[in-house]
Design a protein around this motif. Structure first.
Motif, PDB file in Angstrom:
ATOM      1  N   GLY A  19       0.825  -1.197   0.000  1.00 49.17           N
ATOM      2  CA  GLY A  19       0.000   0.000   0.000  1.00 49.17           C
ATOM      3  C   GLY A  19       0.859   1.246   0.000  1.00 49.17           C
ATOM      4  N   HIS A  60      -5.640   3.333   0.114  1.00 46.29           N
ATOM      5  CA  HIS A  60      -5.476   2.336  -0.935  1.00 46.29           C
ATOM      6  C   HIS A  60      -4.585   1.241  -0.371  1.00 46.29           C
ATOM      7  CE1 HIS A  60      -7.414   4.476  -4.266  1.00 46.29           C
ATOM      8  NE2 HIS A  60      -6.888   5.582  -3.758  1.00 46.29           N
ATOM      9  N   ALA A  61      -5.195   0.107  -0.036  1.00 53.14           N
ATOM     10  CA  ALA A  61      -4.458  -0.975   0.606  1.00 53.14           C
ATOM     11  C   ALA A  61      -3.639  -1.742  -0.419  1.00 53.14           C
ATOM     12  CB  ALA A  61      -5.433  -1.919   1.310  1.00 53.14           C
ATOM     13  N   VAL A  65      -1.770  -5.400  -1.779  1.00 51.90           N
ATOM     14  CA  VAL A  65      -2.298  -6.749  -1.988  1.00 51.90           C
ATOM     15  C   VAL A  65      -2.145  -7.605  -0.735  1.00 51.90           C
ATOM     16  CG1 VAL A  65      -1.976  -8.881  -3.297  1.00 51.90           C
ATOM     17  CG2 VAL A  65      -1.901  -6.683  -4.485  1.00 51.90           C
ATOM     18  N   GLU A  77      -4.521  -6.717   2.115  1.00 50.80           N
ATOM     19  CA  GLU A  77      -5.888  -7.095   1.745  1.00 50.80           C
ATOM     20  C   GLU A  77      -6.108  -8.588   1.901  1.00 50.80           C
ATOM     21  OE1 GLU A  77      -6.760  -5.755  -2.180  1.00 50.80           O
ATOM     22  OE2 GLU A  77      -7.411  -3.763  -1.527  1.00 50.80           O
ATOM     23  N   TRP A  78      -5.097  -9.375   1.576  1.00 50.10           N
ATOM     24  CA  TRP A  78      -5.238 -10.831   1.659  1.00 50.10           C
ATOM     25  C   TRP A  78      -5.082 -11.378   3.077  1.00 50.10           C
ATOM     26  CZ3 TRP A  78      -1.879 -12.878  -3.052  1.00 50.10           C
ATOM     27  CH2 TRP A  78      -2.531 -12.534  -4.248  1.00 50.10           C
ATOM     28  N   ASP A 110      -7.655  -1.266  -6.332  1.00 49.44           N
ATOM     29  CA  ASP A 110      -7.827  -1.928  -5.044  1.00 49.44           C
ATOM     30  C   ASP A 110      -9.313  -2.122  -4.798  1.00 49.44           C
ATOM     31  OD1 ASP A 110      -8.704   0.610  -4.521  1.00 49.44           O
ATOM     32  OD2 ASP A 110      -7.455   0.926  -2.752  1.00 49.44           O
ATOM     33  N   ARG A 111      -9.681  -2.457  -3.596  1.00 44.60           N
ATOM     34  CA  ARG A 111     -11.086  -2.760  -3.294  1.00 44.60           C
ATOM     35  C   ARG A 111     -11.986  -1.544  -3.451  1.00 44.60           C
ATOM     36  NH1 ARG A 111     -11.357  -7.828  -1.269  1.00 44.60           N
ATOM     37  NH2 ARG A 111      -9.501  -8.673  -0.243  1.00 44.60           N
ATOM     38  N   SER A 112     -11.388  -0.348  -3.474  1.00 43.99           N
ATOM     39  CA  SER A 112     -12.198   0.866  -3.613  1.00 43.99           C
ATOM     40  C   SER A 112     -12.302   1.327  -5.060  1.00 43.99           C
ATOM     41  CB  SER A 112     -11.588   2.000  -2.767  1.00 43.99           C
ATOM     42  OG  SER A 112     -10.297   2.335  -3.239  1.00 43.99           O
ATOM     43  N   GLN A 133     -12.501  -8.843  -7.328  1.00 44.52           N
ATOM     44  CA  GLN A 133     -11.259  -8.269  -6.832  1.00 44.52           C
ATOM     45  C   GLN A 133     -10.042  -9.029  -7.335  1.00 44.52           C
ATOM     46  OE1 GLN A 133     -10.753  -5.449  -5.435  1.00 44.52           O
ATOM     47  NE2 GLN A 133      -8.549  -5.743  -5.189  1.00 44.52           N
ATOM     48  N   ASP A 150      -6.484  -7.510  -8.523  1.00 46.40           N
ATOM     49  CA  ASP A 150      -5.211  -7.965  -7.968  1.00 46.40           C
ATOM     50  C   ASP A 150      -4.293  -8.493  -9.070  1.00 46.40           C
ATOM     51  OD1 ASP A 150      -6.085  -7.281  -5.453  1.00 46.40           O
ATOM     52  OD2 ASP A 150      -6.628  -9.328  -4.870  1.00 46.40           O
TER      53      ASP A 150
END
Length: 459
Positions: free
Chosen positions: A142, A150-151, A153, A156-157, A307-309, A316, A320
């Motif tokens: 990030g 904004h995270a 990868v 997020e995982w 990212d997710r946003s 997703q 990724d």
């Protein structure tokens, strides 16, 4: 420039040709060693040139389109690609004796010209390689200090852990890169170069797929064809896009080492032209579809938007895949640029010493020191944009446009035609004017505390 000797014609060069043959290439053409330098194919040269061109700059092309609009941005990409081809053609035509960029500068402007080029290439390479590491850290952990959530990868995982943090990720990246940066010859990287171009194409295709999906679902942000002056502090801000594109096409210091390893050096012109067409197409596609996806929310590093946003509505896993494919692409591009950095620094620090490829201890020590420096810079400079908004207006512009033009205007071999000198003068004039305006705009933005989307772009 990645030759051992920076001496040009007429300069003292005791034994320099023998040293050059050992470094680039180490084996004579026709050496029975299977993959010895000097036996490289045109396809291998295309892959290496394309890898030199397509770096982190592709991530800022969508932001350049956001500021310029689609039509001017596409015109700028084509224009800079054409100027890059002209500059390389000038360099190849003036190549005499020792085949290196520094030899060209040395032949035209003496030892001081060769050393100035070495310094500029070294600074440009350090900045670009630092950007590569920062972007890898942004993708995996990030962005730091971006002002927006904004995270990466890994968080997020797996959630936040010490091993998903930026420092740990960059250490892991350095370990992965080590076997690649220890290669002594450019042609040894031809397979990783081919894979890196494939990954850039994968990123482009994923971006295109997501963009097409958003068009059909009605969530696409239709891109503007022309700039929106209401969002600009000044019309001069448009000029900050020029260094971004110039950096994205700066590969000139790798022309001679790649050419030296071709079985037929005259094929280099064709390899460069094929590569420039390929890279311009990739830049145009990624820029258009990235801008289509995110519209005015496009960030200077468009990877941060995946990212997710992102709001694209696609799984997703696809977002990724886009981020990871390009992060791996940068990992594979890194060794080729590091190659240039290492030999330029060696020329500056150890002039007249044994060829770097023949001195394993110095080769390994210099590689380790440079990797440590790049790691420290990537940790100390969390954002790439301030670094490259000035680098693109100075070092890259000089390497790719001003120095080749100056070599033609100097014309020490008396081979330049009137149209060549006119083109060289135009290249230098355009480079100086646009870079001066871009630097002034960036300085004013920094004074006002503003952060511009494209003026922070990089290669």
């Amino acid at each position: 420039m990645v030759s051992k000797s920076s001496r040009g014609p007429g300069m003292t060069a005791g034994g320099s040709e023998a040293e050059e043959a050992l470094l680039l290439p180490e084996h004579e053409v026709g050496d029975p060693a299977g993959a010895a330098p000097g036996n490289a194919s045109v396809l291998g040269a295309v892959f290496n040139v394309s890898t030199s061109v397509v770096g982190a700059g592709i991530m800022s092309i969508p932001a350049a389109m956001r500021v310029l609009g689609v039509a001017p941005a596409l015109a700028l990409i084509v224009g800079v690609a054409l100027l890059a081809n002209v500059a390389v053609d000038f360099m190849l035509r003036y190549t005499r004796g020792t085949p290196s960029y520094a030899a060209l500068m040395g032949g035209s402007f003496g030892r001081a010209g060769a050393k100035l080029l070495n310094v500029f290439i070294a600074f440009n390479c350090v900045g670009t390689l630092t950007v590569y590491l920062i972007i890898i850290g942004d993708v995996m952990s990030g962005p730091v200090g971006s002002g927006e959530a904004h995270a990466g990868v890994l968080p997020e995982w797996f959630g936040p852990h010490w091993w998903t943090g930026r420092d740990a990720v960059l250490v892991a990246a350095a370990v992965i890169l080590l076997p690649l940066v220890l290669q002594k010859h450019v042609d040894s990287l031809r397979y990783t170069s081919a894979l890196s171009i494939l990954l850039a194409a994968v990123f482009m295709l994923i971006t295109m797929g997501i963009a097409v999906y958003t068009v059909f679902t009605g969530t696409a942000k239709m891109p503007r064809m022309l700039p929106d002056f209401s969002t600009l502090a000044s019309p001069f801000e448009l000029f900050t896009a020029v260094p971004v594109i110039v950096v994205a096409f700066t590969f000139h210091f790798n022309v001679h080492p790649i050419r030296a390893e071709l079985s037929k050096t005259s094929d280099m012109k064709s390899a460069v032209r094929i590569s420039l067409v390929l890279c311009a197409a990739i830049y145009a596609a990624v820029g258009f579809f990235g801008f289509l996806l995110f519209g005015d929310a496009t960030m200077p590093d468009v990877l941060a938007n995946f990212d997710r946003s992102s709001g694209s509505g696609v799984p997703q896993a696809l977002n990724d895949a886009a981020r990871l494919s390009y992060a791996l692409h940068l990992v594979l591009v890194f060794p080729l640029l590091h190659y240039s950095l290492r030999v330029n620094v060696d020329e500056l620090l150890f002039p007249g010493r044994r060829p770097l490829a023949a001195d394993t201890r110095r080769f390994v020590a210099l590689t380790a020191v440079l990797m440590g420096l790049l790691y420290a810079l990537a940790i100390a400079i969390p954002s790439i944009w301030t670094l490259f908004q000035y680098s693109g207006s100075t070092f890259a512009v000089c390497i790719s446009l001003i120095f080749p033009g100056a070599i033609v205007l100097r014309d020490v071999h008396g081979i330049a035609k009137r149209k060549d000198k006119a083109m060289a003068a135009m290249m230098i004039t355009l480079a100086v004017i646009t870079s001066s305006i871009a630097i002034a705009s960036n300085v004013m933005s920094s004074i006002k505390g503003e952060v511009k989307g494209v003026s922070a772009g990089a290669s």
